[in-house]
Design an enzyme around this catalytic site. Structure first.
Site, PDB file in Angstrom:
ATOM      1  N   HIS A 147       0.876  -1.167   0.000  1.00  0.00           N
ATOM      2  CA  HIS A 147       0.000   0.000   0.000  1.00  0.00           C
ATOM      3  C   HIS A 147       0.913   1.217   0.000  1.00  0.00           C
ATOM      4  O   HIS A 147       1.929   1.223   0.711  1.00  0.00           O
ATOM      5  CB  HIS A 147      -0.908   0.025   1.233  1.00  0.00           C
ATOM      6  CG  HIS A 147      -1.865  -1.118   1.307  1.00  0.00           C
ATOM      7  ND1 HIS A 147      -2.204  -1.737   2.503  1.00  0.00           N
ATOM      8  CD2 HIS A 147      -2.552  -1.770   0.347  1.00  0.00           C
ATOM      9  CE1 HIS A 147      -3.059  -2.708   2.269  1.00  0.00           C
ATOM     10  NE2 HIS A 147      -3.296  -2.752   0.961  1.00  0.00           N
TER      11      HIS A 147
ATOM     12  N   GLU B 145      -3.255  -3.588  -4.770  1.00  0.00           N
ATOM     13  CA  GLU B 145      -4.687  -3.576  -5.120  1.00  0.00           C
ATOM     14  C   GLU B 145      -5.231  -2.150  -5.032  1.00  0.00           C
ATOM     15  O   GLU B 145      -6.080  -1.853  -4.194  1.00  0.00           O
ATOM     16  CB  GLU B 145      -5.495  -4.548  -4.244  1.00  0.00           C
ATOM     17  CG  GLU B 145      -4.862  -4.935  -2.915  1.00  0.00           C
ATOM     18  CD  GLU B 145      -5.144  -3.942  -1.788  1.00  0.00           C
ATOM     19  OE1 GLU B 145      -5.777  -2.910  -2.042  1.00  0.00           O
ATOM     20  OE2 GLU B 145      -4.715  -4.192  -0.652  1.00  0.00           O
TER      21      GLU B 145
END
Length: 332
Positions: free
Chosen positions: A247, A285
């Site tokens: 992230h 993601e």
């Protein structure tokens, strides 16, 4: 490379590697110490007066000078009368006889001075059960302090990664998360108390490593690195035991832009592949509508495997394989 070009590359040790190339011969110095002299012959470099016991240091420096100076350079061909066996065993040198060479894709997999900690490569494998019911390897203890440092010759700046220090970084983290640009994607706005609790929970989670990215030692970004096998992403693809996920957020406005992303994303990915050679993939993601970030990742060799639904967002599965990264990367 231009005639009589002079290149200076700082090393994480504080030393400076200086090379002079006139198109016929090459000389390398480490600070003021002569390290290597070589001449060109039939497409190969022929080191002059290089003792076997000096080969490891000199040939590593030669490879780094070439590959950092020219991101398109794939191989350095050499002619050596005698070779230290350890260099062939390490992968720094491949081939035999007059066909010796240094391969770019192998060189960048060697930790060298870039990996600042021991890494988890030697941590033995023991499979354990996650509360979700997934089996995964027990993870090595998290590192502390600086974990990666490399001079980006293209950018002309140091890129480094260090572990987050809650007391030192809390206010910075809070400011970044409360910026409208970051909040639009992370949705983690809040006060210092909330963010201290958030970071303390991650510090206790063996699945996650929190990192701060720096340019020339100025903090500019926050990263969460996680073991994908234990993460919520695991059910959505054929996850490997040592896959890592990321992230990412850039908090400082003056360090945004594609040229900066190219530097820090390649460094972050490089670190994760160096940290454990068993890691074969790095995944992410981002939100499926975050076209800018997806484009930046694709420019660095990540591919979009698919889109899928998390409870809180429609996500794009971005994947970078070890093979593609080291064969196609433009590390400099």
């Amino acid at each position: 490379m231009s005639s009589d070009s002079l290149k200076l590359l700082p090393l994480p040790s504080g030393q400076r590697l200086v090379g002079r190339d006139d198109g016929v011969s090459l000389a390398l110095h480490l600070d003021e110490r002569a390290l290597l002299r070589a001449r060109r012959q039939d497409g190969r470099l022929v080191p002059l007066e290089l003792a076997v016991e000096e080969q490891a240091e000199a040939l590593w420096a030669l490879a780094y000078w070439y590959f950092a100076s020219d991101p398109l350079q794939q191989v350095v061909r050499l002619k050596l009368d005698t070779v230290a066996p350890a260099l062939l065993a390490s992968g720094l040198l491949v081939g035999e006889g007059s066909e010796l060479r240094i391969e770019r894709s192998l060189f960048w997999q060697l930790p060298g001075p870039f990996l600042r900690t021991a890494g988890s490569a030697c941590y033995p494998q023991l499979m354990v059960m996650h509360p979700t019911g997934r089996r995964h390897p027990r993870r090595a203890p998290k590192p502390v302090g600086e974990v990666y440092r490399r001079f980006d010759a293209t950018l002309g700046a140091w890129i480094s990664l260090r572990t987050l220090d809650i007391d030192a970084d809390l206010e910075r983290f809070n400011r970044w998360q409360n910026s409208a640009r970051v909040a639009a994607f992370w949705q983690e706005e809040g006060d210092l108390t909330k963010h201290r609790r958030y970071l303390e929970e991650l510090a206790c989670d063996p699945r996650v490593l929190t990192l701060i990215g720096c340019f020339d030692d100025e903090p500019f970004a926050y990263y969460e690195v996680y073991w994908a096998k234990e993460d919520r992403i695991a059910p959505f693809y054929e996850v490997g035991d040592y896959d890592r996920g990321i992230h990412m957020l850039v908090g400082e406005e003056n360090h945004r832009g594609p040229h900066k992303v190219a530097s820090w994303l390649s460094a972050l990915t490089h670190y994760l592949f160096l940290e454990d050679p068993r890691t074969q993939r790095v995944v992410a993601e981002p939100r499926a509508d975050n076209a800018r970030m997806i484009g930046y990742m694709q420019a660095q060799g990540y591919h979009k495997a698919k889109e899928f639904d998390f409870p809180h967002k429609r996500a794009a599965l971005m994947v970078q394989s070890r093979e593609v990264f080291f064969e196609c990367s433009r590390l400099a």
